[in-house]
Design a protein around this motif. Structure first.
Motif, PDB file in Angstrom:
ATOM      1  N   ASP A 130      23.350   3.133  79.653  1.00 33.37           N
ATOM      2  CA  ASP A 130      22.654   3.268  78.363  1.00 33.37           C
ATOM      3  C   ASP A 130      22.578   1.938  77.623  1.00 33.37           C
ATOM      4  OD1 ASP A 130      22.352   5.896  78.931  1.00 33.37           O
ATOM      5  OD2 ASP A 130      23.962   6.608  77.632  1.00 33.37           O
ATOM      6  N   LYS A 131      23.615   1.114  77.798  1.00 29.24           N
ATOM      7  CA  LYS A 131      23.681  -0.159  77.080  1.00 29.24           C
ATOM      8  C   LYS A 131      22.751  -1.216  77.679  1.00 29.24           C
ATOM      9  CE  LYS A 131      27.254  -3.266  75.272  1.00 29.24           C
ATOM     10  NZ  LYS A 131      28.690  -3.566  75.288  1.00 29.24           N
ATOM     11  N   HIS A 132      22.591  -1.194  78.994  1.00 29.05           N
ATOM     12  CA  HIS A 132      21.914  -2.316  79.643  1.00 29.05           C
ATOM     13  C   HIS A 132      20.622  -1.976  80.366  1.00 29.05           C
ATOM     14  CE1 HIS A 132      25.158  -5.092  78.760  1.00 29.05           C
ATOM     15  NE2 HIS A 132      26.007  -4.146  79.108  1.00 29.05           N
ATOM     16  N   CYS A 133      20.344  -0.690  80.554  1.00 25.67           N
ATOM     17  CA  CYS A 133      19.119  -0.327  81.272  1.00 25.67           C
ATOM     18  C   CYS A 133      18.108   0.256  80.289  1.00 25.67           C
ATOM     19  CB  CYS A 133      19.419   0.699  82.362  1.00 25.67           C
ATOM     20  SG  CYS A 133      20.527   0.066  83.627  1.00 25.67           S
ATOM     21  N   VAL A 134      16.854   0.101  80.607  1.00 26.14           N
ATOM     22  CA  VAL A 134      15.773   0.583  79.732  1.00 26.14           C
ATOM     23  C   VAL A 134      15.329   1.965  80.222  1.00 26.14           C
ATOM     24  CG1 VAL A 134      13.453   0.096  78.874  1.00 26.14           C
ATOM     25  CG2 VAL A 134      15.021  -1.784  79.399  1.00 26.14           C
ATOM     26  N   PRO A 135      15.323   2.963  79.309  1.00 29.07           N
ATOM     27  CA  PRO A 135      14.877   4.301  79.722  1.00 29.07           C
ATOM     28  C   PRO A 135      13.474   4.267  80.331  1.00 29.07           C
ATOM     29  CG  PRO A 135      15.882   4.406  77.554  1.00 29.07           C
ATOM     30  CD  PRO A 135      15.756   2.941  77.901  1.00 29.07           C
ATOM     31  N   VAL A 136      13.255   5.076  81.340  1.00 31.12           N
ATOM     32  CA  VAL A 136      11.966   5.125  82.031  1.00 31.12           C
ATOM     33  C   VAL A 136      11.063   6.104  81.306  1.00 31.12           C
ATOM     34  CG1 VAL A 136      10.819   5.735  84.184  1.00 31.12           C
ATOM     35  CG2 VAL A 136      13.042   4.586  84.240  1.00 31.12           C
ATOM     36  N   LYS A 137       9.849   5.669  80.985  1.00 38.14           N
ATOM     37  CA  LYS A 137       8.901   6.550  80.276  1.00 38.14           C
ATOM     38  C   LYS A 137       7.980   7.233  81.274  1.00 38.14           C
ATOM     39  CE  LYS A 137       8.849   3.958  75.950  1.00 38.14           C
ATOM     40  NZ  LYS A 137       9.136   2.541  76.155  1.00 38.14           N
TER      41      LYS A 137
END
Ligand SMILES: O=P(O)(O)OC[C@H]1O[C@@H](O)[C@H](O)[C@@H]1O
Length: 153
Positions: free
Chosen positions: A146-153
């Motif tokens: 959660d801190k370092h990865c970007v959520p996938v849209k």
């Protein structure tokens, strides 16, 4: 359960074996390729397959390359993907019980079809343990995600 599959040229034959097994057992397979033995670049296939899992379009992923680590390396770059390389059923069991992995990576140059089949069966039918220490560890990895990865849209 809907399973995303992907592979490079080194994994095509074993991917097809696993895919046939999964379909015979009633799993739905979305095959992202590659589909033949022509030399290719693994990320062209594993990346979209991992995205499908991350987006919830598929429930799990099973990726096959020569040694397995290549698929895991690519898949683990994606938000919400927890990919484990497994070379025996014990590893597959713990990759679910302890780690709650949602992607299984297999090396077709490392193990044979029977071993791959046992790994897949074990990995698909094993649930995460609810013991506090395993939940705590899984949650710590999710916090890093959660801190370092970007959520996938
Ligand atoms: O067949 P080549 O292109 O030599 O090697 C590709 C394999 O070697 C490793 O990097 C990966 O496992 C990949 O599947």
């Amino acid at each position: 359960m809907k399973i995303a599959m992907a592979n490079d040229h080194a994994g095509t034959r074993m991917k097809n074996e696993i895919k046939a097994y999964l379909e015979s057992e009633g799993y739905e397979v979305v095959d992202f390729g590659t589909y033949d033995d022509t030399s290719c670049d693994l990320s062209d296939y594993v990346y979209p397959a991992a995205l499908a899992v991350a987006k919830g379009e598929c429930d799990r992923g099973i990726f096959v390359d020569g040694v397995g680590y290549g698929s895991a390396l690519i898949a683990n770059k994606i938000y919400g993907i927890y990919a484990a390389v497994c070379q025996d059923p014990f590893c597959a069991k713990l990759a679910r019980e302890h780690t709650d992995s949602n992607v299984l990576c297999i090396g077709a140059k490392i193990i044979g079809d029977m071993m791959a089949s046992e790994i897949v069966k074990t990995w698909l039918t094993t649930e995460p343990l609810m013991e506090e220490k395993y939940r705590r560890r899984v949650n710590k990895v999710k916090e890093i995600n959660d801190k370092h990865c970007v959520p996938v849209k």
